[in-house]
Design an enzyme around this catalytic site. Structure first.
Site, mmCIF file in Angstrom:
data_model
loop_
_atom_site.group_PDB
_atom_site.id
_atom_site.type_symbol
_atom_site.label_atom_id
_atom_site.label_comp_id
_atom_site.label_asym_id
_atom_site.label_seq_id
_atom_site.Cartn_x
_atom_site.Cartn_y
_atom_site.Cartn_z
ATOM 1 C CD GLU A 147 -2.942 -1.145 0.246
ATOM 2 O OE1 GLU A 147 -3.102 -0.112 -0.428
ATOM 3 O OE2 GLU A 147 -3.617 -2.169 0.063
ATOM 4 C CB CYS A 158 -1.891 7.007 1.193
ATOM 5 S SG CYS A 158 -3.188 6.027 1.950
#
Ligand code: NAD
Length: 497
Positions: free
Chosen positions: A269, A303
Site C-alpha cells: 500500500e 495516502c
C-alpha cells in the site's frame, strides 16, 4: 491568513496515566522485553517538539527472536478453529471500543491529529477486527468435477505462514489493524514493525490483544529506528513467507526487490497523488465540503488525500473563493485542544519538505490565496494553504504533498480533465463531483485509480477493498479481498467419484 490560533501546550490531565499504561519495550512471545543491546529511542510529540516516551529499539537479534516466537506459535494458530480465532478478534474490537478515548488521545499525542480525527480512526481501525472476525469463519474453497469427467478438482485455502507487517505513522492504529486482523483471521502469525514516529499505539494494541486472549507468539511488535537492517534480516530468513507494507513508494519498491530473494508473497500500500475533479455541473457547495474532507482529513497526511484539485474553468473562481474561506478560517493548534481543527505536521523533516514544494511553485508563478508558510513557535505547524495557477510540471503537482495544502488547477474539457488526472505514476484514489449520470459512468471508468469517490470526499471502508494500481501498490486490504492476501490456494486432484 491563518495563524496559530490555539496556543495551549500543556498535555491534558489524562496523558500521564495513559502513558504509564502503554508498554514501552518490545513485545515478543507475549511479554515485554528490552532490546537485546539495551538501546532505546525517543518518541516526539509533534505538537510541542518534546519527548513523549522512550521506547526499546529492536536489534537484528530481536527481529529474529520475534520470528522464532511466530514460528513456535504458527502451527497451533493455523489449526485453531476459525471461530475461535474470530472470537479473539471480536473481543479485541470490543476492548478497543471500550478504550476508544485512550487510543484516541494516544494517537493525538504521538501523531498530532485532532481528537475527533483520532476517534474516527479508532472506529475505523477497530472495525477491521470486527470485519475480519466475521471473515475468519468464511474461508471457502470449491469442489468441481473435472470437465473431462476423469476426476474431482478440490480447491482449498491455507494460511500463507509467518508474515511481516511494516506500517507508517499517519494512521497509527488502522494501518496495523487492517493487516493484523486479516492475517490472524486467516491463521497466520505476524511480526509488526510500527513506524518509529508512532510506535505507542501499536504497543497498547499488543497489550489489548493479550487481554483478548491472543496466545503468546502469534503477534509480536518490534519498534526500532534501525528499520533497514532489522527488516532486511527478517526478510532474509527463509521462515518468513509474506511481507505486507504500507508506506512510501520508494521504500515499497526497495522491499519488493528484497522480497524477490525468497519469492515472498507481498502486499504493498504505497503513495498516492489523488486528483479531485470538479465539473461545472457539480453541486459546488457539496464539492467544497468534499474537498475539505479529501484534502484535510487527517490534516492532509493521508495516502488518499486529494493532491490536486482539478476544477473546470467556468466554476474555478467560485470554488476557489469558497474553499479558501473555509480553509483560512481553520484553527490550528495541539490536537487535544478542543478548539483546534488542524494539528501539527508529524515532524520537522516533513514540514520542511512541504514548505519547499510551496516555495518552488510560487517561484514558478503560483498564487497563494491563504497560508503558504510554517507557523512559528514550538511544534511543527504549517498554515493551511490554498494555491492556484500552478504551472504544470511543478513538483507540488507530481509529488505527494502529505499536508494541509490545497492546490488548484483548472481545465476546460472532460478530456483534458482526464488527461491531467491520469498524468501521474500513482493510482491510489481519485475523486470527482458531477451530477451528470453519463459523465459519472464515463469518468469513473476512465480514471486510473484503485479507488474512485463519486460525489464524496472519503472512500475508506473496512468492508471495501482498499488498494492502488500503478506505483501505488499491489493487492487490497479490507473487504472480502483482504483475507485472501494471507491465504494460499491449494488444488487437490481426486479421482472421479
Ligand atoms: P516510509 O516509507 O518512510 O516508512 C514506512 C515504514 O517503513 C516505517 O515503518 C519505516 O520505519 C519503514 N521503513 C523505512 N525505510 C525502510 C527500509 N529501508 N526498510 C524497511 N522498512 C523501512 O513512509 P511514512 O513516511 O511512514 O508514511 C508515509 C507514506 O506512506 C506516504 O507515501 C503515504 O502515501 C504512504 N501511505 C500509504 C497508504 C496506503 O494504504 N496506500 C496508507 C498510509 C500511508
Amino acid at each position: 491568513m491563518s495563524e496559530r490560533t490555539v496556543t495551549q501546550t500543556e498535555l491534558p490531565d489524562a496523558a500521564a496515566t495513559l502513558l504509564a499504561d502503554v508498554p514501552t519495550q518490545l513485545w515478543v512471545a507475549g511479554v515485554e522485553r528490552p532490546a537485546s543491546d539495551g538501546s532505546t529511542f525517543d518518541v516526539i510529540n509533534p505538537a510541542t517538539g518534546s519527548v513523549l516516551a522512550t521506547v526499546s529499539n529492536a536489534t537484528v537479534d530481536d527481529g529474529i527472536a520475534a520470528l522464532d516466537a511466530a514460528e513456535a506459535a504458527a502451527e497451533t494458530w493455523a489449526n485453531t478453529p476459525p471461530r475461535e480465532r474470530g472470537e479473539i478478534l471480536r473481543r479485541t474490537f470490543d476492548l478497543i471500543t471500550a478504550r476508544r478515548d485512550d487510543f484516541a488521545l494516544l494517537m493525538t499525542l504521538e501523531m498530532g491529529k485532532t481528537i475527533p480525527e483520532s476517534l474516527a480512526e479508532v472506529s475505523y481501525g477497530a472495525e477491521f477486527f470486527r470485519w475480519f472476525s466475521e471473515e475468519a469463519a468464511r474461508i471457502n474453497g470449491r469442489v468441481t468435477t473435472a470437465p473431462a469427467g476423469n476426476g474431482q478438482i478440490v480447491v482449498t485455502k491455507q494460511p500463507v505462514g509467518i508474515c511481516l507487517a511494516i506500517t507508517p505513522w499517519n494512521f497509527p492504529l488502522a494501518m496495523g489493524t487492517r493487516k493484523i486482523g486479516a492475517a490472524l483471521a486467516a491463521g497466520c502469525t505476524m511480526v509488526v514493525k510500527p513506524s518509529e514516529d508512532t510506535p505507542l499505539t501499536t504497543m497498547l494494541l499488543m497489550k489489548i490483544m493479550a487481554e483478548a486472549g491472543l496466545p503468546a507468539g502469534v503477534l509480536a511488535a518490534i519498534p526500532t529506528v534501525r528499520a533497514p537492517e532489522v527488516v532486511a534480516a527478517v526478510m532474509d530468513d527463509p521462515r518468513l513467507r509474506k511481507v505486507s507494507f504500507t508506506g512510501s513508494t520508494q521504500v515499497g519498491s526497495a522491499l519488493l526487490a528484497q522480497a524477490a530473494k525468497h519469492v515472498l508473497r507481498t502486499s504493498m500500500e504505497l503513495g498516492g497523488n489523488a486528483p479531485f475533479l470538479v465539473f461545472e455541473d457539480a453541486d459546488l457547495d457539496a464539492a467544497v465540503e468534499g474537498a475539505m474532507s479529501a484534502k484535510l482529513r487527517n490534516g492532509g497526511e493521508a495516502c488518499t488525500a486529494a493532491n490536486r484539485l482539478l476544477v473546470q474553468e467556468s466554476v474555478r473562481e467560485e470554488f476557489t473563493r469558497k474553499l479558501t474561506a473555509r480553509i483560512a478560517a481553520m484553527k490550528v493548534g495541539p490536537g487535544w485542544d478542543e478548539a483546534s481543527q488542524l494539528g501539527p505536521i508529524i515532524n520537522d523533516r516533513q514540514r520542511t519538505r512541504m514548505a519547499a514544494l510551496v516555495e518552488d511553485a510560487v517561484a514558478k508563478g503560483a498564487q497563494v490565496h491563504t497560508g503558504g508558510t510554517s507557523l512559528p513557535g514550538d511544534g511543527f505547524y504549517y498554515a493551511p494553504t490554498v494555491i492556484d495557477r500552478i504551472p504544470q510540471g511543478s513538483d507540488i503537482l507530481t509529488q505527494e504533498i502529505f499536508g494541509p495544502i490545497a492546490t488548484i488547477v483548472s481545465f476546460d474539457t472532460e478530456e483534458e480533465a482526464l488527461r491531467l488526472a491520469n498524468d501521474t505514476e500513482y493510482g491510489l484514489a481519485a475523486y470527482f463531483y458531477s451530477t451528470d449520470l453519463s459523465r459519472v459512468q464515463r469518468v469513473s471508468s476512465r480514471l486510473q485509480a484503485g479507488m474512485v469517490g463519486v460525489n464524496r470526499g472519503v472512500v475508506s471502508d473496512p468492508a471495501a477493498p482498499f488498494g492502488g494500481i500503478k506505483q501505488s501498490g499491489l493487492g487490497s486490504e479490507g473487504g472480502s479481498e483482504g483475507i485472501g492476501e494471507y491465504l494460499n490456494t491449494k488444488y487437490v486432484a481426486l479421482p472421479p467419484v
